[in-house]
Scaffold this motif. Structure first.
Motif, mmCIF file in Angstrom:
data_model
loop_
_atom_site.group_PDB
_atom_site.id
_atom_site.type_symbol
_atom_site.label_atom_id
_atom_site.label_comp_id
_atom_site.label_asym_id
_atom_site.label_seq_id
_atom_site.Cartn_x
_atom_site.Cartn_y
_atom_site.Cartn_z
ATOM 1 N N ALA A 1 5.263 6.039 -12.255
ATOM 2 C CA ALA A 1 3.953 5.505 -11.869
ATOM 3 C C ALA A 1 3.861 4.022 -12.203
ATOM 4 C CB ALA A 1 2.845 6.290 -12.572
ATOM 5 N N TRP A 2 4.351 3.658 -13.395
ATOM 6 C CA TRP A 2 4.340 2.245 -13.788
ATOM 7 C C TRP A 2 5.156 1.414 -12.806
ATOM 8 C CZ3 TRP A 2 8.266 -1.122 -14.827
ATOM 9 C CH2 TRP A 2 7.914 -2.341 -15.411
ATOM 10 N N TRP A 3 6.340 1.894 -12.436
ATOM 11 C CA TRP A 3 7.224 1.161 -11.525
ATOM 12 C C TRP A 3 6.571 0.971 -10.160
ATOM 13 C CZ3 TRP A 3 9.803 2.063 -6.910
ATOM 14 C CH2 TRP A 3 10.855 1.186 -6.609
ATOM 15 N N LEU A 4 5.947 2.030 -9.657
ATOM 16 C CA LEU A 4 5.308 1.950 -8.339
ATOM 17 C C LEU A 4 4.105 1.016 -8.352
ATOM 18 C CD1 LEU A 4 5.534 5.715 -7.298
ATOM 19 C CD2 LEU A 4 6.664 3.790 -6.160
ATOM 20 N N VAL A 5 3.296 1.100 -9.401
ATOM 21 C CA VAL A 5 2.134 0.211 -9.488
ATOM 22 C C VAL A 5 2.589 -1.237 -9.602
ATOM 23 C CG1 VAL A 5 0.145 -0.436 -10.901
ATOM 24 C CG2 VAL A 5 0.601 1.969 -10.443
ATOM 25 N N TYR A 6 3.615 -1.471 -10.396
ATOM 26 C CA TYR A 6 4.144 -2.831 -10.543
ATOM 27 C C TYR A 6 4.596 -3.392 -9.199
ATOM 28 C CZ TYR A 6 7.284 -6.635 -11.827
ATOM 29 O OH TYR A 6 7.908 -7.846 -11.908
ATOM 30 N N HIS A 7 5.340 -2.587 -8.429
ATOM 31 C CA HIS A 7 5.862 -3.054 -7.146
ATOM 32 C C HIS A 7 4.806 -3.042 -6.041
ATOM 33 C CE1 HIS A 7 10.173 -3.658 -7.934
ATOM 34 N NE2 HIS A 7 9.997 -2.761 -8.888
ATOM 35 N N SER A 8 3.650 -2.443 -6.321
ATOM 36 C CA SER A 8 2.583 -2.464 -5.316
ATOM 37 C C SER A 8 1.866 -3.815 -5.286
ATOM 38 C CB SER A 8 1.571 -1.354 -5.602
ATOM 39 O OG SER A 8 0.782 -1.679 -6.729
ATOM 40 N N GLY A 9 2.029 -4.606 -6.351
ATOM 41 C CA GLY A 9 1.330 -5.882 -6.434
ATOM 42 C C GLY A 9 0.144 -5.830 -7.372
ATOM 43 N N PHE B 1 0.817 -1.213 0.000
ATOM 44 C CA PHE B 1 0.000 0.000 0.000
ATOM 45 C C PHE B 1 0.854 1.267 0.000
ATOM 46 C CE2 PHE B 1 -2.958 -3.179 1.640
ATOM 47 C CZ PHE B 1 -4.069 -2.917 0.848
ATOM 48 N N LEU B 2 2.089 1.174 0.490
ATOM 49 C CA LEU B 2 2.974 2.338 0.460
ATOM 50 C C LEU B 2 3.338 2.673 -0.989
ATOM 51 C CD1 LEU B 2 4.546 4.432 2.060
ATOM 52 C CD2 LEU B 2 6.463 2.823 2.172
ATOM 53 N N ALA B 3 3.691 1.648 -1.765
ATOM 54 C CA ALA B 3 3.988 1.871 -3.177
ATOM 55 C C ALA B 3 2.752 2.343 -3.928
ATOM 56 C CB ALA B 3 4.518 0.578 -3.815
ATOM 57 N N LEU B 4 1.585 1.812 -3.562
ATOM 58 C CA LEU B 4 0.346 2.216 -4.210
ATOM 59 C C LEU B 4 0.030 3.681 -3.904
ATOM 60 C CD1 LEU B 4 -1.670 0.790 -6.034
ATOM 61 C CD2 LEU B 4 -3.053 0.286 -4.003
#
Length: 227
Positions: free
Chosen positions: A50-58, A9-12
């Motif tokens: 944004a793509w990187w963060l969404v990817y790492h958010s799960g 959720f932090l990455a999201l």
């Protein structure tokens, strides 16, 4: 890294912040004339982040692309498209295609291919024609602006035949749908290429016939105007 069944959720939350900044810059881009190149570069950086963060958010990273497309104002989107298109078409799409189209020909006869294979083969050249023609025709009737011409039924059908040529998105959907079944996944990739090949041939025929028809009309009109 992204893990199945786990949401960071932090990455999201970071992705939401980046998307908000992307939206603000997009609105600014449509109001300025100078410094557009720098703003577009910043939008590209924010989009990648944004793509990187969404990817790492799960969450699947394609959601980031959908969100970016929805948040970018139309005038700004057109400006970015003109600047980014040469790099996207010349570099990004070919790399994606080469990375995704590892085609494995199943060692089975035609009668042993799964129903999924035949469904995909038919969905591209046939399903797209039915869907795009049907809903495109309905949309032109419902959203027709007074005093403005709309696409004819023949033009809509021509577009729908071209729409059957699927590659990047079709391969992506195949990968998402059949990730747990390697055999069906391989058949799906092959089916996308077969269905797209059929759609290409059909498109070449339809577009050629339409072009010949319009050329005939233009020549007739020119002949009548010279009389």
């Amino acid at each position: 890294m992204q893990r199945a069944g786990h949401t960071d959720f932090l990455a999201l939350a970071g992705a939401v912040v980046v998307l908000a900044a992307f939206w603000l810059l997009g609105r600014r881009l449509q109001r300025v004339e100078r410094g557009r190149g720098l703003l577009i570069a910043a939008l590209v950086v924010l989009g990648v982040l944004a793509w990187w963060l969404v990817y790492h958010s799960g969450v699947h990273a394609t959601i980031a692309g959908v969100a970016l497309g929805l948040l970018l104002p139309r005038p700004s989107g057109h400006t970015v498209y003109e600047r980014v298109e040469p790099f996207s078409n010349g570099l990004v799409l070919p790399l994606f295609a080469f990375a995704s189209a590892a085609v494995v020909v199943p060692d089975v006869g035609l009668g042993e291919l799964s129903p999924t294979f035949w469904a995909v083969v038919l969905a591209l050249p046939v399903g797209k024609v039915i869907g795009i023609t049907l809903f495109g025709s309905v949309a032109t009737r419902i959203f027709r602006a007074p005093g403005r011409t709309t696409l004819s039924f023949g033009s809509i059908m021509t577009v729908s035949v071209l729409g059957g040529i699927g590659f990047t998105v079709s391969l992506l959907m195949n990968e998402l749908a059949f990730a747990r079944n390697e055999e069906i996944l391989d058949e799906g990739v092959l089916a996308v290429l077969v269905g797209s090949g059929i759609a290409m041939v059909a498109s070449a025929v339809v577009v050629s016939l339409r072009a010949r028809r319009y050329r005939g009309r233009r020549e007739l009109s020119e002949a009548e105007s010279t009389e």
